[in-house]
Scaffold this motif. Structure first.
Motif, mmCIF file in Angstrom:
data_model
loop_
_atom_site.group_PDB
_atom_site.id
_atom_site.type_symbol
_atom_site.label_atom_id
_atom_site.label_comp_id
_atom_site.label_asym_id
_atom_site.label_seq_id
_atom_site.Cartn_x
_atom_site.Cartn_y
_atom_site.Cartn_z
ATOM 1 N N LEU A 1 0.821 -1.201 0.000
ATOM 2 C CA LEU A 1 0.000 0.000 0.000
ATOM 3 C C LEU A 1 0.861 1.259 0.000
ATOM 4 C CD1 LEU A 1 -2.934 1.038 0.158
ATOM 5 C CD2 LEU A 1 -2.740 0.955 2.651
ATOM 6 N N LYS A 2 0.537 2.191 -0.886
ATOM 7 C CA LYS A 2 1.298 3.430 -1.007
ATOM 8 C C LYS A 2 1.262 4.237 0.289
ATOM 9 C CE LYS A 2 0.853 4.349 -5.989
ATOM 10 N NZ LYS A 2 0.271 5.277 -7.005
ATOM 11 N N GLU A 3 2.291 5.039 0.478
ATOM 12 C CA GLU A 3 2.343 5.923 1.654
ATOM 13 C C GLU A 3 1.160 6.884 1.630
ATOM 14 O OE1 GLU A 3 5.956 7.978 2.262
ATOM 15 O OE2 GLU A 3 7.238 6.196 2.043
ATOM 16 N N GLY A 4 0.637 7.168 2.821
ATOM 17 C CA GLY A 4 -0.468 8.106 2.929
ATOM 18 C C GLY A 4 -1.830 7.506 2.647
ATOM 19 N N LYS A 5 -1.882 6.203 2.333
ATOM 20 C CA LYS A 5 -3.146 5.525 2.053
ATOM 21 C C LYS A 5 -3.527 4.632 3.229
ATOM 22 C CE LYS A 5 -2.911 7.343 -2.040
ATOM 23 N NZ LYS A 5 -3.775 8.483 -2.408
ATOM 24 N N SER A 6 -4.816 4.260 3.309
ATOM 25 C CA SER A 6 -5.309 3.466 4.427
ATOM 26 C C SER A 6 -5.915 2.150 3.957
ATOM 27 C CB SER A 6 -6.377 4.243 5.212
ATOM 28 O OG SER A 6 -5.841 5.402 5.786
ATOM 29 N N LEU A 7 -5.776 1.138 4.794
ATOM 30 C CA LEU A 7 -6.409 -0.160 4.566
ATOM 31 C C LEU A 7 -7.826 -0.100 5.127
ATOM 32 C CD1 LEU A 7 -6.107 -3.221 3.782
ATOM 33 C CD2 LEU A 7 -5.408 -3.600 6.155
ATOM 34 N N VAL A 8 -8.817 -0.386 4.293
ATOM 35 C CA VAL A 8 -10.220 -0.295 4.698
ATOM 36 C C VAL A 8 -10.718 -1.652 5.180
ATOM 37 C CG1 VAL A 8 -12.569 0.197 3.905
ATOM 38 C CG2 VAL A 8 -10.648 1.570 3.051
ATOM 39 N N VAL A 9 -11.396 -1.683 6.322
ATOM 40 C CA VAL A 9 -12.066 -2.896 6.795
ATOM 41 C C VAL A 9 -13.534 -2.556 7.053
ATOM 42 C CG1 VAL A 9 -9.973 -3.858 7.833
ATOM 43 C CG2 VAL A 9 -11.522 -2.483 9.228
ATOM 44 N N PRO A 10 -14.432 -3.553 6.965
ATOM 45 C CA PRO A 10 -15.857 -3.284 7.199
ATOM 46 C C PRO A 10 -16.132 -2.944 8.659
ATOM 47 C CG PRO A 10 -15.506 -5.395 6.063
ATOM 48 C CD PRO A 10 -14.180 -4.951 6.576
ATOM 49 N N SER A 11 -17.148 -2.156 8.890
ATOM 50 C CA SER A 11 -17.541 -1.828 10.267
ATOM 51 C C SER A 11 -17.986 -3.087 11.013
ATOM 52 C CB SER A 11 -18.680 -0.807 10.251
ATOM 53 O OG SER A 11 -19.823 -1.342 9.587
ATOM 54 N N PHE A 12 -18.499 -4.053 10.276
ATOM 55 C CA PHE A 12 -18.990 -5.310 10.842
ATOM 56 C C PHE A 12 -17.842 -6.154 11.409
ATOM 57 C CE2 PHE A 12 -20.409 -9.780 10.097
ATOM 58 C CZ PHE A 12 -21.514 -9.784 10.943
ATOM 59 N N GLU A 13 -16.625 -5.959 10.892
ATOM 60 C CA GLU A 13 -15.476 -6.796 11.259
ATOM 61 C C GLU A 13 -14.650 -6.133 12.368
ATOM 62 O OE1 GLU A 13 -14.732 -9.784 10.263
ATOM 63 O OE2 GLU A 13 -16.159 -10.059 8.610
ATOM 64 N N LYS A 14 -15.266 -5.980 13.529
ATOM 65 C CA LYS A 14 -14.582 -5.316 14.654
ATOM 66 C C LYS A 14 -13.376 -6.121 15.143
ATOM 67 C CE LYS A 14 -18.616 -2.773 16.359
ATOM 68 N NZ LYS A 14 -19.453 -3.057 15.179
ATOM 69 N N ASP A 15 -13.511 -7.451 15.197
ATOM 70 C CA ASP A 15 -12.391 -8.292 15.652
ATOM 71 C C ASP A 15 -11.214 -8.194 14.686
ATOM 72 O OD1 ASP A 15 -13.803 -9.091 17.853
ATOM 73 O OD2 ASP A 15 -14.401 -11.041 17.033
ATOM 74 N N LEU A 16 -11.503 -8.173 13.388
ATOM 75 C CA LEU A 16 -10.444 -8.053 12.393
ATOM 76 C C LEU A 16 -9.699 -6.732 12.570
ATOM 77 C CD1 LEU A 16 -8.898 -8.887 9.856
ATOM 78 C CD2 LEU A 16 -10.802 -7.990 8.475
ATOM 79 N N TYR A 17 -10.435 -5.655 12.743
ATOM 80 C CA TYR A 17 -9.830 -4.337 12.941
ATOM 81 C C TYR A 17 -8.904 -4.347 14.158
ATOM 82 C CZ TYR A 17 -9.538 0.696 13.914
ATOM 83 O OH TYR A 17 -9.084 1.960 14.167
ATOM 84 N N GLN A 18 -9.371 -4.904 15.271
ATOM 85 C CA GLN A 18 -8.573 -4.947 16.497
ATOM 86 C C GLN A 18 -7.353 -5.848 16.346
ATOM 87 O OE1 GLN A 18 -8.887 -3.023 19.098
ATOM 88 N NE2 GLN A 18 -10.754 -2.042 18.319
ATOM 89 N N ASN A 19 -7.520 -6.974 15.656
ATOM 90 C CA ASN A 19 -6.403 -7.910 15.484
ATOM 91 C C ASN A 19 -5.306 -7.334 14.585
ATOM 92 O OD1 ASN A 19 -7.432 -9.904 17.163
ATOM 93 N ND2 ASN A 19 -8.596 -10.870 15.510
ATOM 94 N N ILE A 20 -5.699 -6.545 13.587
ATOM 95 C CA ILE A 20 -4.701 -5.884 12.743
ATOM 96 C C ILE A 20 -3.871 -4.924 13.586
ATOM 97 C CG2 ILE A 20 -4.379 -4.233 10.853
ATOM 98 C CD1 ILE A 20 -6.867 -5.485 9.535
ATOM 99 N N LEU A 21 -4.537 -4.134 14.407
ATOM 100 C CA LEU A 21 -3.825 -3.170 15.261
ATOM 101 C C LEU A 21 -3.023 -3.871 16.360
ATOM 102 C CD1 LEU A 21 -6.459 -0.328 15.596
ATOM 103 C CD2 LEU A 21 -4.341 -0.306 14.268
ATOM 104 N N LYS A 22 -3.518 -5.005 16.820
ATOM 105 C CA LYS A 22 -2.772 -5.773 17.823
ATOM 106 C C LYS A 22 -1.482 -6.310 17.226
ATOM 107 C CE LYS A 22 -3.279 -9.707 20.996
ATOM 108 N NZ LYS A 22 -4.196 -10.791 21.450
#
Length: 470
Positions: A235-256
């Motif tokens: 992923l290019k600098e300054g861009k973000s990886l999008v995850v669905p709002s429904f996937e709260k565990d996925l979002y937390q696990n990525i940050l973990k």
């Protein structure tokens, strides 16, 4: 270019070579498919020091006369063929890029957007492609159902979810003058194998994460780490990886896993005030796919036009919650769901959308893949289906009966086992009662059944259509 010019391009990295003939011959294409190569092709191919690999090479080369074959250093004693050069296998991608930059240059005209996830990749890239086109930015999608634009198929069969680096570069070259964006499915295999290589992503998304592909990755942690590469490496600098709002565990696990990961949650359909939702979007997971597709386009082109879109104008890809109306207020639904999580998701969606209907599920599991998910699939279906019919999917090199035995180990309720998939589908359709739904899962859009290395024509849609015609 002629063969001599090509050899000169690669010369600094050539470890050894066999007899090179017709050096003035023109070479105009690059491929990794030896079995379809012609005199105009330079072929990159790896031969390993085992009997099967050598046999496969000789079988694929038989009757072919490629312009040039680039093989891995160390294979010199394993093959006997003209027009071969040998290079360090670790340099294959570097050398492929050198050749591609000459033959199929990427001019950087098209934005490249990658979507990974256990489930939802195909739907998300297809919806995102349509949304981009409706916003005035013509786009293509690349993945399981081929290369498509808003009017349909451009290339029908890519042989794998994510094409090889060589084939992807050729797709970019072919379509870059006409389209402004390319939404591509990026599998965990592709990420682990560096198929994206030097193609930086202008946007990216991760749709879901659940068990699959453990035949390849061995552990869920290894599988997760492969998926993480889409943000970490591509992923290019300054861009973000999008995850669905429904996937709260996925979002937390990525940050973990990585507290510094550039990850964001997609805006929901409710937040966008998109309240008019066709049947396809009644399921939570397809809402998630739509939310991600909308967010990717918002990140690419700006937010101002997104909220004026209507979901009813965005078609669903073939084989993803495809509804076929039957007699007696019944219906058949053809879907690609082939993991425990995907089956649970579509089962819940159907039950929610049609609470007064009974549900029969016809499904199997592919051969030569992760065996541990088979009983989990059986358990998943038994948890929501009123009637279970276990059958074949793509058995590949395995006996379909053995796969079925693995599946039913997870079923604690009643079931029917019908090995022949056509007979299984007809069995379910013939037994339909009023207000009954038959979900035919696992193959979706596919128009073949792979048995012992041969792809036989087969379509779940065709079986249902023939039944309706009587």
């Amino acid at each position: 270019m002629n063969k001599k010019e090509l050899v000169d391009v690669l010369n600094a990295d050539i470890a050894s070579r066999n007899t090179l003939t017709q050096l003035d011959g023109v070479v105009s294409n690059i491929t990794t498919n030896l079995q379809t190569a012609t005199e105009a092709d330079v072929v990159f191919y790896k031969v390993h020091n085992n009997e099967k690999s050598i046999e496969d090479f000789n079988k694929r080369l038989k009757g072919k006369n490629p312009g040039l074959i680039v093989l891995n250093h160390g294979a010199e004693s394993l093959v006997k063929a003209d027009n071969c050069i040998f290079v360090d296998a670790a340099k294959f991608l570097i050398l492929q890029k050198k050749v591609l930059d000459i033959m199929f240059p990427n001019k950087g005209l098209m934005k490249i957007i990658g979507v990974t996830g256990t489930n939802g990749k195909t739907t998300t890239v297809n919806l995102a492609m349509q949304i981009s086109t409706q916003l005035g930015h013509p786009a293509i999608s690349v993945g399981t159902i081929g290369v498509q634009d808003a009017n349909g198929a451009l290339i029908e069969d890519l042989e794998s979810t994510t094409p090889s680096y060589v084939e992807f570069r050729k797709i970019i070259h072919r379509f870059q003058e006409k389209y402004q964006a390319c939404f591509v499915e990026v599998s965990s295999h592709a990420l682990a194998q560096d198929r994206i290589y030097d193609i930086a992503l202008d946007a990216a998304a991760w749709t879901s994460f659940s068990q699959d592909h453990l035949d390849y990755h061995k552990t869920m942690e290894e599988y997760f780490d492969a998926k993480m590469l889409i943000e970490k490496k591509y992923l290019k600098e300054g861009k973000s990886l999008v995850v669905p709002s429904f996937e709260k565990d996925l979002y937390q696990n990525i940050l973990k896993k990585n507290p510094n990961a550039r990850v964001k949650v997609a805006r929901t359909l409710d937040e966008r005030k998109m309240m008019e939702r066709p049947l396809f979007y009644h399921s939570s997971y397809n809402q998630s796919n739509a939310e991600v597709a909308l967010q990717l386009n918002s990140d690419l082109w700006g937010e101002d036009k997104i909220d004026s879109l209507s979901l009813k104008n965005i078609k669903t890809p073939l084989g993803r919650f495809s509804v076929i109306e039957m007699d007696n207020e019944g219906m058949a639904i053809v879907d690609y769901a082939h993991t425990p999580d995907a089956l649970i998701n579509i089962g819940e969606a159907i039950k929610k959308a049609f609470p007064n209907h009974s549900l029969t599920v016809v499904f199997g599991c592919g051969g030569n893949r992760d065996k541990t998910k088979r009983p989990l699939m059986g358990k998943a279906v038994a948890g929501f289906a009123d009637k279970v019919v276990v059958t074949s999917d793509n058995p590949r090199d395995e006996a379909p009966e053995d796969i079925i035995i693995d599946i039913i180990a997870g079923i604690s309720t009643g079931y029917e086992a019908v090995v022949d998939r056509k007979k299984a589908i007809l069995f379910a359709l013939e037994a339909m009662k009023k207000k009954e739904i038959v979900l035919i899962a696992g193959k979706g859009h596919e128009e073949y059944q792979e048995i012992k290395g041969v792809k036989h024509p087969f379509s779940d849609f065709n079986i249902v259509s023939q039944f309706k015609r009587g």
